[in-house]
Scaffold this motif. Structure first.
Motif, PDB file in Angstrom:
ATOM      1  N   PRO A 133     -60.195 135.137 -41.358  1.00 31.17           N
ATOM      2  CA  PRO A 133     -59.899 136.422 -40.744  1.00 31.17           C
ATOM      3  C   PRO A 133     -60.951 137.507 -40.979  1.00 31.17           C
ATOM      4  O   PRO A 133     -60.892 138.555 -40.363  1.00 31.17           O
ATOM      5  CB  PRO A 133     -58.573 136.800 -41.411  1.00 31.17           C
ATOM      6  CG  PRO A 133     -58.660 136.180 -42.771  1.00 31.17           C
ATOM      7  CD  PRO A 133     -59.400 134.884 -42.546  1.00 31.17           C
ATOM      8  N   ALA A 137     -59.501 141.618 -43.727  1.00 28.82           N
ATOM      9  CA  ALA A 137     -58.154 141.098 -43.470  1.00 28.82           C
ATOM     10  C   ALA A 137     -57.191 141.464 -44.587  1.00 28.82           C
ATOM     11  O   ALA A 137     -57.584 141.704 -45.729  1.00 28.82           O
ATOM     12  CB  ALA A 137     -58.209 139.582 -43.312  1.00 28.82           C
ATOM     13  N   THR A 138     -55.922 141.454 -44.234  1.00 31.97           N
ATOM     14  CA  THR A 138     -54.873 141.693 -45.222  1.00 31.97           C
ATOM     15  C   THR A 138     -54.618 140.406 -45.997  1.00 31.97           C
ATOM     16  O   THR A 138     -55.036 139.312 -45.580  1.00 31.97           O
ATOM     17  CB  THR A 138     -53.566 142.123 -44.530  1.00 31.97           C
ATOM     18  OG1 THR A 138     -53.097 141.019 -43.734  1.00 31.97           O
ATOM     19  CG2 THR A 138     -53.770 143.355 -43.655  1.00 31.97           C
ATOM     20  N   ALA A 140     -51.842 138.909 -46.227  1.00 31.94           N
ATOM     21  CA  ALA A 140     -50.999 138.067 -45.367  1.00 31.94           C
ATOM     22  C   ALA A 140     -51.853 137.277 -44.380  1.00 31.94           C
ATOM     23  O   ALA A 140     -51.601 136.086 -44.142  1.00 31.94           O
ATOM     24  CB  ALA A 140     -49.972 138.918 -44.629  1.00 31.94           C
ATOM     25  N   GLU A 141     -52.867 137.922 -43.800  1.00 28.93           N
ATOM     26  CA  GLU A 141     -53.761 137.226 -42.857  1.00 28.93           C
ATOM     27  C   GLU A 141     -54.558 136.137 -43.572  1.00 28.93           C
ATOM     28  O   GLU A 141     -54.734 135.037 -43.041  1.00 28.93           O
ATOM     29  CB  GLU A 141     -54.709 138.230 -42.186  1.00 28.93           C
ATOM     30  CG  GLU A 141     -54.011 139.148 -41.204  1.00 28.93           C
ATOM     31  CD  GLU A 141     -54.899 140.295 -40.740  1.00 28.93           C
ATOM     32  OE1 GLU A 141     -54.841 140.617 -39.540  1.00 28.93           O
ATOM     33  OE2 GLU A 141     -55.644 140.858 -41.562  1.00 28.93           O
ATOM     34  N   ARG A 142     -55.022 136.431 -44.774  1.00 29.47           N
ATOM     35  CA  ARG A 142     -55.771 135.427 -45.542  1.00 29.47           C
ATOM     36  C   ARG A 142     -54.872 134.241 -45.895  1.00 29.47           C
ATOM     37  O   ARG A 142     -55.286 133.088 -45.807  1.00 29.47           O
ATOM     38  CB  ARG A 142     -56.384 136.049 -46.799  1.00 29.47           C
ATOM     39  CG  ARG A 142     -57.638 136.851 -46.502  1.00 29.47           C
ATOM     40  CD  ARG A 142     -58.377 137.207 -47.779  1.00 29.47           C
ATOM     41  NE  ARG A 142     -57.774 138.312 -48.514  1.00 29.47           N
ATOM     42  CZ  ARG A 142     -57.918 139.597 -48.202  1.00 29.47           C
ATOM     43  NH1 ARG A 142     -58.672 139.931 -47.179  1.00 29.47           N
ATOM     44  NH2 ARG A 142     -57.345 140.529 -48.919  1.00 29.47           N
ATOM     45  N   LYS A 144     -52.289 133.218 -44.212  1.00 27.98           N
ATOM     46  CA  LYS A 144     -52.052 132.482 -42.961  1.00 27.98           C
ATOM     47  C   LYS A 144     -53.227 131.547 -42.662  1.00 27.98           C
ATOM     48  O   LYS A 144     -53.040 130.389 -42.284  1.00 27.98           O
ATOM     49  CB  LYS A 144     -51.838 133.479 -41.818  1.00 27.98           C
ATOM     50  CG  LYS A 144     -51.524 132.843 -40.488  1.00 27.98           C
ATOM     51  CD  LYS A 144     -51.303 133.916 -39.425  1.00 27.98           C
ATOM     52  CE  LYS A 144     -51.084 133.289 -38.061  1.00 27.98           C
ATOM     53  NZ  LYS A 144     -50.893 134.300 -37.021  1.00 27.98           N
ATOM     54  N   TRP A 145     -54.457 132.060 -42.850  1.00 26.12           N
ATOM     55  CA  TRP A 145     -55.638 131.238 -42.620  1.00 26.12           C
ATOM     56  C   TRP A 145     -55.716 130.089 -43.623  1.00 26.12           C
ATOM     57  O   TRP A 145     -56.103 128.973 -43.270  1.00 26.12           O
ATOM     58  CB  TRP A 145     -56.909 132.086 -42.671  1.00 26.12           C
ATOM     59  CG  TRP A 145     -57.298 132.560 -41.315  1.00 26.12           C
ATOM     60  CD1 TRP A 145     -56.950 133.730 -40.716  1.00 26.12           C
ATOM     61  CD2 TRP A 145     -58.080 131.842 -40.370  1.00 26.12           C
ATOM     62  NE1 TRP A 145     -57.476 133.791 -39.453  1.00 26.12           N
ATOM     63  CE2 TRP A 145     -58.182 132.643 -39.214  1.00 26.12           C
ATOM     64  CE3 TRP A 145     -58.709 130.608 -40.373  1.00 26.12           C
ATOM     65  CZ2 TRP A 145     -58.890 132.248 -38.083  1.00 26.12           C
ATOM     66  CZ3 TRP A 145     -59.423 130.210 -39.255  1.00 26.12           C
ATOM     67  CH2 TRP A 145     -59.497 131.024 -38.124  1.00 26.12           C
ATOM     68  N   ARG A 148     -53.484 127.436 -42.405  1.00 22.64           N
ATOM     69  CA  ARG A 148     -54.077 126.838 -41.203  1.00 22.64           C
ATOM     70  C   ARG A 148     -55.172 125.840 -41.577  1.00 22.64           C
ATOM     71  O   ARG A 148     -55.250 124.734 -41.027  1.00 22.64           O
ATOM     72  CB  ARG A 148     -54.632 127.963 -40.324  1.00 22.64           C
ATOM     73  CG  ARG A 148     -55.193 127.527 -39.023  1.00 22.64           C
ATOM     74  CD  ARG A 148     -55.646 128.740 -38.224  1.00 22.64           C
ATOM     75  NE  ARG A 148     -56.366 128.327 -37.037  1.00 22.64           N
ATOM     76  CZ  ARG A 148     -56.976 129.143 -36.227  1.00 22.64           C
ATOM     77  NH1 ARG A 148     -56.944 130.448 -36.430  1.00 22.64           N
ATOM     78  NH2 ARG A 148     -57.630 128.690 -35.186  1.00 22.64           N
TER      79      ARG A 148
END
Length: 177
Positions: A133, A137-138, A140-142, A144-145, A148
């Motif tokens: 991200p 990035a936040t 939460a975004e990290r 999520k990645w 993934r």
């Protein structure tokens, strides 16, 4: 009385010359791997590989192909790189997302892909850059990645070595290509 025969005169000492180097200063081993794509580098360098003997090219330790800022493939153990066309066999590129690596094009696999365990079709560590991200990035975004990346690693039957969401670096080990 006869005189004793004279010993033949010693011939002047001729310095022993070493055999010629099969790869003289301006010669290139024709079996060295080929790479002319702009932006790609190898380890050892192509110049070093071109000076190696056939036996040395058959067992190159820590061989790697890299496209800086995109990714790198480092093969584990000794690799036979004789007659390998790196321009055709290794792709490190960016499509509609993070960079990706492909060794031996699947569409061309029947013609070019060697058996598992030979040439470049062997265990390697792949490092991809700019995956994630981004630094702003936040958490939460990290996270999520990270999930993934973990899922994608499992899907390709690879082993996750490391993923750094802040730096955008994903490292995984593949058993072969």
């Amino acid at each position: 009385r006869g005189e004793a025969p004279k010993a033949p005169a010693a011939s002047p000492a001729v310095p022993e010359t070493p055999p010629p180097d099969p790869l003289a200063a301006d010669d290139v081993n024709p079996k060295a791997p080929k790479l002319v794509k702009v932006g790609f580098v190898t380890e050892p360098s192509i110049a070093t590989l071109e000076r190696m003997s056939d036996d040395e090219l058959a067992a190159v330790q820590c061989f790697a192909v890299e496209r800086p800022d995109f990714g790198r493939v480092e093969w584990l153990g000794r690799v036979d790189v004789r007659d390998v066309d790196l321009d055709a066999d290794v792709r490190i590129c960016e499509r509609d997302g993070p960079p990706e690596v492909e060794v031996y094009d699947d569409a061309d696999a029947k013609r070019r892909k060697p058996p598992v365990g030979s040439k470049l079709n062997r265990p390697a560590v792949v490092t991809l850059r700019r995956v994630g991200p981004g630094a702003a990035a936040t958490d939460a975004e990290r996270a999520k990645w990270a999930k993934r990346v973990e899922k994608a690693t499992k899907k390709m039957n690879a082993a996750l070595v490391d993923y750094d969401a802040n730096a955008g670096v994903w490292k995984f080990k593949v058993p072969h290509f």
